[in-house]
Design a protein around this motif. Structure first.
Motif, PDB file in Angstrom:
ATOM      1  N   ALA A   9     -10.630   1.084  -4.960  1.00  0.00           N
ATOM      2  CA  ALA A   9     -10.846   2.026  -5.747  1.00  0.00           C
ATOM      3  C   ALA A   9     -10.616   3.044  -5.680  1.00  0.00           C
ATOM      4  CB  ALA A   9     -13.122   2.566  -4.926  1.00  0.00           C
ATOM      5  N   GLN A  10      -9.441   3.834  -4.904  1.00  0.00           N
ATOM      6  CA  GLN A  10      -9.128   4.767  -5.329  1.00  0.00           C
ATOM      7  C   GLN A  10      -7.391   4.227  -6.062  1.00  0.00           C
ATOM      8  OE1 GLN A  10     -10.167   7.811  -4.136  1.00  0.00           O
ATOM      9  NE2 GLN A  10     -12.062   5.923  -3.055  1.00  0.00           N
ATOM     10  N   GLY A  11      -7.459   3.823  -6.299  1.00  0.00           N
ATOM     11  CA  GLY A  11      -5.945   3.307  -6.867  1.00  0.00           C
ATOM     12  C   GLY A  11      -6.225   3.924  -8.613  1.00  0.00           C
ATOM     13  N   ASP A  36      -9.860  -1.698   5.298  1.00  0.00           N
ATOM     14  CA  ASP A  36      -8.039  -1.478   5.555  1.00  0.00           C
ATOM     15  C   ASP A  36      -7.413  -3.262   5.286  1.00  0.00           C
ATOM     16  OD1 ASP A  36      -5.801  -1.532   5.697  1.00  0.00           O
ATOM     17  OD2 ASP A  36      -4.946  -0.342   7.903  1.00  0.00           O
ATOM     18  N   LEU A  37      -7.220  -3.405   4.611  1.00  0.00           N
ATOM     19  CA  LEU A  37      -6.988  -4.917   4.091  1.00  0.00           C
ATOM     20  C   LEU A  37      -5.874  -4.898   4.845  1.00  0.00           C
ATOM     21  CD1 LEU A  37      -7.316  -4.774   0.024  1.00  0.00           C
ATOM     22  CD2 LEU A  37      -9.029  -5.681   1.867  1.00  0.00           C
ATOM     23  N   ALA A  38      -4.481  -4.155   5.570  1.00  0.00           N
ATOM     24  CA  ALA A  38      -2.992  -4.442   5.670  1.00  0.00           C
ATOM     25  C   ALA A  38      -3.523  -6.171   7.415  1.00  0.00           C
ATOM     26  CB  ALA A  38      -2.503  -3.146   6.582  1.00  0.00           C
ATOM     27  N   THR A  39      -5.121  -5.463   7.977  1.00  0.00           N
ATOM     28  CA  THR A  39      -5.775  -6.418   8.869  1.00  0.00           C
ATOM     29  C   THR A  39      -7.013  -7.054   8.220  1.00  0.00           C
ATOM     30  OG1 THR A  39      -7.104  -4.525   9.288  1.00  0.00           O
ATOM     31  CG2 THR A  39      -4.772  -5.075  10.597  1.00  0.00           C
ATOM     32  N   ALA A  58      -9.213  -4.865  -7.315  1.00  0.00           N
ATOM     33  CA  ALA A  58      -8.047  -3.398  -7.796  1.00  0.00           C
ATOM     34  C   ALA A  58      -7.302  -2.861  -7.033  1.00  0.00           C
ATOM     35  CB  ALA A  58      -8.031  -2.310  -9.167  1.00  0.00           C
ATOM     36  N   ALA A  59      -7.038  -3.298  -5.646  1.00  0.00           N
ATOM     37  CA  ALA A  59      -6.358  -3.104  -4.190  1.00  0.00           C
ATOM     38  C   ALA A  59      -5.280  -3.973  -4.493  1.00  0.00           C
ATOM     39  CB  ALA A  59      -6.810  -3.202  -3.823  1.00  0.00           C
ATOM     40  N   ALA A  60      -4.303  -3.296  -4.451  1.00  0.00           N
ATOM     41  CA  ALA A  60      -2.364  -3.957  -4.372  1.00  0.00           C
ATOM     42  C   ALA A  60      -1.915  -2.852  -3.526  1.00  0.00           C
ATOM     43  CB  ALA A  60      -2.260  -4.073  -5.682  1.00  0.00           C
ATOM     44  N   TYR A  61      -1.160  -3.673  -3.774  1.00  0.00           N
ATOM     45  CA  TYR A  61       0.455  -3.334  -2.879  1.00  0.00           C
ATOM     46  C   TYR A  61       1.770  -2.987  -3.837  1.00  0.00           C
ATOM     47  CZ  TYR A  61       5.108  -2.317   0.439  1.00  0.00           C
ATOM     48  OH  TYR A  61       6.010  -1.841   0.404  1.00  0.00           O
ATOM     49  N   GLN A  76       0.864 -10.331   2.620  1.00  0.00           N
ATOM     50  CA  GLN A  76      -0.860  -9.774   2.963  1.00  0.00           C
ATOM     51  C   GLN A  76      -0.868  -9.191   1.938  1.00  0.00           C
ATOM     52  OE1 GLN A  76      -2.489 -10.689   5.830  1.00  0.00           O
ATOM     53  NE2 GLN A  76      -4.269  -9.056   5.131  1.00  0.00           N
ATOM     54  N   ILE A  77      -0.915  -7.869   1.264  1.00  0.00           N
ATOM     55  CA  ILE A  77      -2.234  -7.455   0.434  1.00  0.00           C
ATOM     56  C   ILE A  77      -2.191  -8.016  -1.317  1.00  0.00           C
ATOM     57  CG2 ILE A  77      -2.748  -5.532  -1.015  1.00  0.00           C
ATOM     58  CD1 ILE A  77      -2.516  -4.535   2.150  1.00  0.00           C
ATOM     59  N   ASN A  78      -1.025  -8.496  -1.616  1.00  0.00           N
ATOM     60  CA  ASN A  78      -0.910  -9.451  -2.796  1.00  0.00           C
ATOM     61  C   ASN A  78      -1.158 -10.525  -2.902  1.00  0.00           C
ATOM     62  OD1 ASN A  78      -0.410  -6.787  -3.584  1.00  0.00           O
ATOM     63  ND2 ASN A  78       1.712  -7.138  -3.754  1.00  0.00           N
ATOM     64  N   THR A 101       0.394  -8.955 -12.947  1.00  0.00           N
ATOM     65  CA  THR A 101       1.550  -7.864 -13.145  1.00  0.00           C
ATOM     66  C   THR A 101       2.706  -8.782 -14.095  1.00  0.00           C
ATOM     67  OG1 THR A 101       3.187  -6.876 -12.700  1.00  0.00           O
ATOM     68  CG2 THR A 101       2.730  -8.748 -11.015  1.00  0.00           C
ATOM     69  N   ASP A 102       2.939  -8.173 -14.970  1.00  0.00           N
ATOM     70  CA  ASP A 102       3.994  -8.622 -15.587  1.00  0.00           C
ATOM     71  C   ASP A 102       5.405  -9.091 -14.757  1.00  0.00           C
ATOM     72  OD1 ASP A 102       4.347  -5.959 -14.974  1.00  0.00           O
ATOM     73  OD2 ASP A 102       5.412  -5.483 -17.035  1.00  0.00           O
ATOM     74  N   TYR A 103       5.444  -8.426 -13.535  1.00  0.00           N
ATOM     75  CA  TYR A 103       6.822  -8.741 -12.516  1.00  0.00           C
ATOM     76  C   TYR A 103       6.717 -10.242 -11.629  1.00  0.00           C
ATOM     77  CZ  TYR A 103       7.985  -4.156 -13.423  1.00  0.00           C
ATOM     78  OH  TYR A 103       8.779  -2.843 -13.273  1.00  0.00           O
ATOM     79  N   THR A 148      -1.481  -7.220 -16.215  1.00  0.00           N
ATOM     80  CA  THR A 148      -1.136  -5.812 -17.139  1.00  0.00           C
ATOM     81  C   THR A 148       0.243  -5.582 -16.682  1.00  0.00           C
ATOM     82  OG1 THR A 148      -2.079  -3.633 -17.752  1.00  0.00           O
ATOM     83  CG2 THR A 148      -2.475  -4.671 -14.686  1.00  0.00           C
ATOM     84  N   ALA A 149       0.581  -4.654 -16.923  1.00  0.00           N
ATOM     85  CA  ALA A 149       1.963  -3.895 -16.935  1.00  0.00           C
ATOM     86  C   ALA A 149       2.378  -2.234 -17.033  1.00  0.00           C
ATOM     87  CB  ALA A 149       3.042  -4.569 -17.969  1.00  0.00           C
ATOM     88  N   TRP A 150       3.081  -1.434 -16.536  1.00  0.00           N
ATOM     89  CA  TRP A 150       3.893  -0.129 -16.442  1.00  0.00           C
ATOM     90  C   TRP A 150       2.071   0.779 -16.177  1.00  0.00           C
ATOM     91  CZ3 TRP A 150       8.681   0.933 -20.291  1.00  0.00           C
ATOM     92  CH2 TRP A 150       8.693  -0.144 -20.334  1.00  0.00           C
ATOM     93  N   VAL A 151       1.620   0.404 -15.036  1.00  0.00           N
ATOM     94  CA  VAL A 151       0.479   1.656 -15.517  1.00  0.00           C
ATOM     95  C   VAL A 151       0.838   2.508 -15.165  1.00  0.00           C
ATOM     96  CG1 VAL A 151      -1.719   1.769 -14.844  1.00  0.00           C
ATOM     97  CG2 VAL A 151      -0.800  -0.763 -15.101  1.00  0.00           C
ATOM     98  N   TYR A 152       0.075   3.558 -15.509  1.00  0.00           N
ATOM     99  CA  TYR A 152       0.247   4.866 -15.640  1.00  0.00           C
ATOM    100  C   TYR A 152      -1.574   5.008 -16.087  1.00  0.00           C
ATOM    101  CZ  TYR A 152      -0.347   5.927 -20.698  1.00  0.00           C
ATOM    102  OH  TYR A 152      -0.800   5.655 -22.013  1.00  0.00           O
TER     103      TYR A 152
END
Ligand SMILES: NC(=O)c1ccc[n+]([C@@H]2O[C@H](COP(=O)([O-])OP(=O)(O)OC[C@H]3O[C@@H](n4cnc5c(N)ncnc54)[C@H](OP(=O)(O)O)[C@@H]3O)[C@@H](O)[C@H]2O)c1
Length: 294
Positions: A9-11, A36-39, A58-61, A76-78, A101-103, A148-152
């Motif tokens: 939600a903060q991204g 905390d999604l890391a754990t 919408a959370a991601a590394y 872990q996150i993705n 992502t496009d990547y 999606t791609a090239w987000v700003y």
């Protein structure tokens, strides 16, 4: 009322979703401080406890270069988190919207990537995001994956537009790569597209989507457009010239796709609308950011 659980939600995109999703239902929004999604021990149970009708992830590394030295955390996150969200969705009978992502593509194509084009990520970030897509698809049928791609955006942390504005205020001259082509995409537009997709989601429409703004541009041309628009709006800029350079002249730990334009036909058909052109959205973002920029 539909119950929606939003993660990240903060991204950049998460903050926009937090504003638009309440028009569709009751939203519980989690940022890092909430979970905390890391754990991720306990993630599934915590999600199931909410009994959401819809989970929006919408959370991601997103630190593409840093991922090369933190592959476990990126994975872990993705990948692990989306898998657990999809399992939770499956167990509550809810739907999952996940952003990718496009990547996931290698960028060696020279025409827009369709949703079923062969994936071949070039680095750890892209690999972890592809693993996340595949894990979601294994765990549930009731998903939409939106690449999606090239987000700003004006909200959230740094991005290319904010970096250009900062460098443009500090420097006389700047080199920007011209041999990577894609589509800059405003976080606000992504959130609007997701909100429009929600009521359309059913057995016929689950699956993979591509969503970016319309058009295609190099980072160099994007930078030139940012400076043109920013100057018109009165941003403080001392920059007098932008030079096109090659990716070789600007080495990064991760190779980027040379061409990653995404074909958005499927989503345009389902929503019955085409995405705004990248330059129109850039102008709107810069207007919004002017109020925040110091
Ligand atoms: N940015 C791009 O250019 C781009 C391009 C293509 C696709 N995408 C995809 O679009 C989606 C949204 O990207 P975005 O630009 O909005 O990313 P973002 O601004 O980096 O937001 C991601 C959010 O995930 C959160 N997060 C990361 N690690 C976490 C953890 N351990 N626990 C809890 N939360 C954690 C971050 O929390 P903090 O705020 O606390 O760090 C951040 O708020 C992602 O799926 C991304 O892969 C992005």
């Amino acid at each position: 009322m539909m119950k929606i659980l939003l993660l990240g939600a903060q991204g950049q995109v998460g903050q926009e979703l937090k504003l638009v999703l309440p028009s569709l239902g009751t939203v519980t929004a989690w940022g890092r401080a909430d979970f905390d999604l890391a754990t991720s021990g306990g993630l599934m149970a915590a999600v199931v406890e909410q009994q959401p009708d819809l989970i929006v992830n919408a959370a991601a590394y997103t630190a593409v270069d840093r991922a090369e030295s933190e592959p476990e955390l990126a994975h872990q996150i993705n990948a692990v988190v989306p898998e657990q969200l999809a399992q939770a969705a499956e167990s509550c009978g809810s739907k999952l919207i996940h952003i990718s992502t496009d990547y996931v593509f290698d960028g060696r194509q020279n025409r827009p990537y369709q949703i079923d084009a062969a994936t071949n990520p070039l680095g750890v970030y892209g690999q972890s995001k592809l693993a996340g897509e595949q894990a979601v698809q294994r765990a549930t049928d009731r998903y939409a994956i939106l690449r999606t791609a090239w987000v700003y955006g004006a909200k959230g942390k740094g991005n290319f537009v904010k970096t250009m504005l900062r460098l443009g205020a500090e420097r006389d001259e700047l080199g920007v790569v011209y041999d990577q082509v894609g589509t800059p995409t405003w976080a606000y537009d992504i959130a609007q597209a997701i909100a429009a997709l929600v009521p359309q989601l059913n057995e016929q429409t689950f699956g993979i989507y591509h969503y970016t703004n319309s058009g295609a541009v190099s980072w160099y041309d994007f930078a030139v457009a940012i400076f043109e628009e920013a100057r018109t709006l009165g941003y403080p800029l001392q920059l007098s010239s932008v030079r096109p350079i090659t990716s070789e002249q600007y080495p990064t730990p991760t190779e980027r796709p040379a061409y990653s334009v995404l074909a958005g036909d499927r989503l345009a058909r389902v929503l019955n609308q085409t995405a705004p052109h990248w330059r129109a959205s850039l102008r709107k973002m810069l207007k919004e950011y002017l109020n925040i920029y110091k």
